[in-house]
Design an enzyme around this catalytic site. Structure first.
Site, PDB file in Angstrom:
ATOM      1  N   GLU A  88      70.473  38.193  74.229  1.00  0.00           N
ATOM      2  CA  GLU A  88      70.406  37.404  75.462  1.00  0.00           C
ATOM      3  C   GLU A  88      71.735  37.523  76.185  1.00  0.00           C
ATOM      4  O   GLU A  88      72.804  37.406  75.573  1.00  0.00           O
ATOM      5  CB  GLU A  88      70.177  35.909  75.183  1.00  0.00           C
ATOM      6  CG  GLU A  88      68.793  35.562  74.769  1.00  0.00           C
ATOM      7  CD  GLU A  88      68.570  34.052  74.643  1.00  0.00           C
ATOM      8  OE1 GLU A  88      69.170  33.276  75.424  1.00  0.00           O
ATOM      9  OE2 GLU A  88      67.794  33.666  73.752  1.00  0.00           O
ATOM     10  N   GLU A 128      69.338  30.662  68.261  1.00  0.00           N
ATOM     11  CA  GLU A 128      70.537  29.847  68.543  1.00  0.00           C
ATOM     12  C   GLU A 128      70.636  28.647  67.610  1.00  0.00           C
ATOM     13  O   GLU A 128      70.774  27.503  68.054  1.00  0.00           O
ATOM     14  CB  GLU A 128      70.532  29.378  69.999  1.00  0.00           C
ATOM     15  CG  GLU A 128      70.729  30.500  70.988  1.00  0.00           C
ATOM     16  CD  GLU A 128      70.933  30.023  72.418  1.00  0.00           C
ATOM     17  OE1 GLU A 128      70.494  28.910  72.741  1.00  0.00           O
ATOM     18  OE2 GLU A 128      71.537  30.766  73.213  1.00  0.00           O
TER      19      GLU A 128
HETATM   20  C1  BG6 Z   1      69.408  30.236  75.502  1.00  0.00           C
HETATM   21  C2  BG6 Z   1      68.000  30.136  74.994  1.00  0.00           C
HETATM   22  O1  BG6 Z   1      70.022  29.024  75.214  1.00  0.00           O
HETATM   23  O2  BG6 Z   1      69.647  30.338  76.854  1.00  0.00           O
HETATM   24  C3  BG6 Z   1      66.925  30.407  76.011  1.00  0.00           C
HETATM   25  O3  BG6 Z   1      67.789  30.902  73.839  1.00  0.00           O
HETATM   26  C4  BG6 Z   1      67.363  29.863  77.340  1.00  0.00           C
HETATM   27  O4  BG6 Z   1      65.731  29.847  75.545  1.00  0.00           O
HETATM   28  C5  BG6 Z   1      68.612  30.601  77.786  1.00  0.00           C
HETATM   29  O5  BG6 Z   1      66.378  29.935  78.332  1.00  0.00           O
HETATM   30  C6  BG6 Z   1      69.128  30.225  79.148  1.00  0.00           C
HETATM   31  O6  BG6 Z   1      69.239  28.849  79.271  1.00  0.00           O
HETATM   32  P1  BG6 Z   1      68.563  28.076  80.451  1.00  0.00           P
HETATM   33  O7  BG6 Z   1      68.833  26.653  80.190  1.00  0.00           O
HETATM   34  O8  BG6 Z   1      69.206  28.581  81.685  1.00  0.00           O
HETATM   35  O9  BG6 Z   1      67.110  28.406  80.399  1.00  0.00           O
END
Ligand code: BG6
Length: 478
Positions: free
Chosen positions: A377, A178
């Site tokens: 993701e 990201e």
């Molecule tokens: C993304 C990241 O921003 O979202 C992860 O690559 C992160 O590391 C994921 O965990 C979800 O965000 P959060 O804040 O809910 O953990």
């Protein structure tokens, strides 16, 4: 006409990052990373970044879910779900504890050998992110993080070391997780996690940000080129936080504001990775603001020679941009406000739930870049309840189901080549944003709470069996 199907080599799996699940923050010769000095926040409360590790604070990443010692047990569960791939990161500070050593830490390298071997034992393809919010803290203290050009060399040494070591075990790589997250400069957390940078009072934030991005992009491009020399079979991608910005209304002002947000917060990063050159809108922006950067002719050559093979994305939500302040909006830049979208729902953490936004995003990216896209993701952070040894999580299944449906539409109706789908936090882990354990994404529940109490026992949620069926049926049974 024959029914369209997801290709049989589609990479179904799950995604995590080292610092959010490994724990063992001091074991095996590991150095302290920037994630190790972040305390636990809460829903709506930022994490604190402390000056070193303070005795009276709680740092959730120190133990995380102890994947470091339990990875065999967890991988067995991933294999039971039928994972074809597993995305994780290599903690830079396990390999180079300070980041600027000339020799790597063998114990750290051995750990990832064992981890990848265990995955391969079950035919699970490892997908590796090189830098996922966890650079060695020493690099921040001594060099100011990615403010300093020398970071390029340190990163490339790290990348080259692991790419050589795992050249026959890992085929899919991504350079920086990201990388465009740091464009949200109103949030101090993002400069820290991406680049080890906390903005100093009085300095020009855009100059610092863009310099760091330039060094990271150069390091990424050198890594892509070097990686292909190490093993021409490598597939090396970038990783973008894909948050499409819709205009709040069809007024030309709102449309322009949304277009600017897309350029500055997303395309700038994608264009550099994919085309290997600076886009005109960014050069114009710098000229207009009088921003002068350290960019050499050699850097520009490197950028051009190290274009990525594919685009990795995270997709959780869409966002809406207004050119003027409106009810509930937050100022992001001059004439750019993040505004609530009345057409979509929100999670308990205020993240807009917008499955169609995934199809829209896949189209935007493919129409611009013509590169395969890997959804590395996607997921639903939610409160789960463990009752009588069971976790019922229909909301998570519904969220993922709707997103997979839209992904299939993008593939079948719009012709977007999607390489794989790895839902985030396939096992509960520490939230990057809030440091909570109770913002859960997993198919596997981990018995641990926000204060760090719990047995760390693993329990299959209802979504475990559901996702197993999704993979088994290659995305037919949702
Ligand atoms: C993304 C990241 O921003 O979202 C992860 O690559 C992160 O590391 C994921 O965990 C979800 O965000 P959060 O804040 O809910 O953990």
């Amino acid at each position: 006409m024959e029914k369209q199907k997801i290709p049989c080599d589609f990479l179904w799996g799950g995604a995590v990052a080292a610092h959010q699940l490994e724990g063992a923050y001091e074991k095996g010769g590991k150095g302290i990373s920037i994630a190790d000095v972040m305390t636990a926040g809460a829903n709506g409360k930022d994490r604190e970044i402390t000056d070193g590790i303070l005795p009276d604070r709680y740092y959730p990443n120190h133990q995380a879910i102890d994947f470091y010692t339990r990875f065999r047990e967890d991988i067995r569960l991933f294999a039971e779900m039928g994972f074809r791939c597993f995305r994780t990161s290599i903690a830079w500070s396990r390999i180079f504890p300070n980041g600027d050593e000339s020799e790597p830490n063998e114990e750290g390298l051995k750990f990832y050998d064992e981890l990848f071997d265990e995955l391969l034992k079950y035919n699970i393809e490892p997908i590796v992110t090189l830098s996922h919010f966890e650079m060695p803290l020493h690099l921040v203290r001594k060099y100011g993080g990615w403010r300093d050009r020398r970071l390029i060399g340190f990163f490339v040494t790290f990348a080259e070391t692991v790419m050589k070591r795992y050249k026959d075990k890992v085929k899919y790589w991504m350079t920086f997780n990201e990388i465009n997250n740091q464009s949200s400069v109103q949030n101090p957390w993002s400069g820290w996690t991406n680049s080890g940078i906390l903005y100093r009072e009085g300095e020009d934030v855009q100059t610092v940000l863009q310099q760091a991005v330039h060094y990271e992009m150069t390091a990424s491009a050198i890594t892509v080129k070097t990686g292909h020399e190490i093993n021409p079979e490598f597939q090396i991608g970038c990783m973008l936080a894909m948050v499409p910005y819709y205009a709040r209304t069809c007024s030309p002002q709102d449309e322009l504001a949304a277009q600017t947000a897309m350029a500055h917060r997303l395309y700038y990063y994608g264009d550099l990775h994919v085309f290997g050159e600076y886009p005109a809108y960014m050069e114009a922006f710098r000229r207009e603001k009088g921003i002068c950067l350290d960019i050499t002719a050699d850097d520009l050559k490197c950028l051009k020679e190290g274009c990525v093979d594919y685009i990795g994305i995270s997709y959780y939500m869409s966002s809406t941009i207004s050119s003027v302040e409106t009810e509930g909006s937050v100022k992001a830049a001059e004439g750019i406000y993040l505004a609530p979208n009345p057409y979509v729902e929100k999670s308990d953490w205020g993240w807009q739930i917008d499955p169609q936004g995934l199809r829209y995003s896949l189209n935007l990216l493919y129409q611009r870049y013509r590169k395969p896209i890997f959804i590395v993701e996607n997921g639903f952070g939610a409160y789960d309840k463990l009752e009588m040894g069971k976790v019922h999580d229909p909301g998570r299944m519904e969220y993922l189901r709707q997103h997979i449906i839209e992904m299939k539409k993008a593939m079948f109706l719009d012709g977007v080549p999607v390489m794989g789908y790895t839902p985030w936090g396939c096992i509960d882990l520490v939230s990057a944003g809030s440091g909570e354990m109770e913002k859960r994404y997993g198919f596997i529940y981990v018995d641990k709470d926000n204060q760090g109490n719990g047995t760390l026992m693993r329990i299959k949620k209802d979504s475990f069996q559901w996702y197993k069926k999704v993979i088994e049926s290659n995305g037919e049974q949702l």
